[in-house]
Enzyme design. Sequence first.
Site, short mmCIF file in Angstrom:
data_model
loop_
_atom_site.label_atom_id
_atom_site.label_comp_id
_atom_site.label_asym_id
_atom_site.label_seq_id
_atom_site.Cartn_x
_atom_site.Cartn_y
_atom_site.Cartn_z
N ARG A 161 0.83 -1.21 0.00
CA ARG A 161 0.00 0.00 0.00
C ARG A 161 0.86 1.26 0.00
NH1 ARG A 161 -2.98 -3.49 -1.22
NH2 ARG A 161 -5.05 -3.96 -0.36
N SER A 209 -11.97 -1.99 1.70
CA SER A 209 -11.51 -2.28 3.05
C SER A 209 -11.08 -0.99 3.74
CB SER A 209 -10.37 -3.30 3.03
OG SER A 209 -9.30 -2.85 2.23
N GLU A 282 -6.91 3.11 5.30
CA GLU A 282 -6.40 3.23 3.94
C GLU A 282 -7.37 3.97 3.03
OE1 GLU A 282 -5.37 -0.53 2.36
OE2 GLU A 282 -7.35 -1.40 2.51
#
Length: 290
Positions: A161, A209, A282
């Site tokens: 990420r 998510s 995120e």
Amino acid sequence: MDGKICSWAKVCSLKAGTGSVLLFEPDTPKELQEVLQALGKPPLILGNGTNLVGSDSEEPIAALRLGKKGIFGNLSPITGNLFRAGCACNLSQLLRQLASMGFGGLSGLSGIPGTLGGALAMNAGANGQEIALAVEAIEGWDLCSRQPWLWRREQGGWGYRQSPVPAGVIATQAVLHLQTVDPAAENRLLAAEVQRRKKVTPAGASAGSVFRNPSVENPAGRLLEQAGCKGLSEGVFSVSEQHANWIVNLPRIPGSAEDCRKLTQLMQQKVRELFAIDLHCEWRWAEPIF
């Protein structure tokens, strides 16, 4: 070029944010430069809004989304296995287009919502694959200096990420290196991954998510489930009963960004109290809170 006023519910997949957005969608580098010159401060980079929470502010927030009609939405071969792709291209559609031409190798990313630009900004990954595997170069614009920006593979900067595209830079085009594949076989892999995602994706509007996995041994979903987060709710938003690292908007109606903030912070708190682990969100926020 002029921007248009619209609601966050129209540009944010979670339909989060009761305020409005002043949206600019340049189709050419010239139009992009005109927008940046006209605005007093850098706009929010919007993309497809598939991992974004909007704002409740009464004052419209200026946002930038690359238009799909010009080079930002095009795919063109360079030579051999190299292609130049505009960052406004939908990622899944781009993979299908490449497969039809006999190129691929990233079928594990099929079905990930959003644009190529968004995938580059977060190093989108799934099934052991990451977009970083195929990227040779990225072109973009620094929204602060209003100057061109360029990254090449030898500069590195990728991670889980993690992307070499810094905050304040909008990626406009990328050079991709793909594998040679059998079109029919690659299309079967792409379709199979899309179907798999449909089966495991919780129902309701969402932004993907919520938190990064702290480690392979401690995935965020497991920590959140053990902390009793499934079913928690705030306003129209709730933690999915199917996946504890997934906030859904079941009625698919506009909700407040403040409710999202409260729910995500409650989830963090529960995991912190039980495991002494800090989860990192995120998602992107029109008004950063983390």
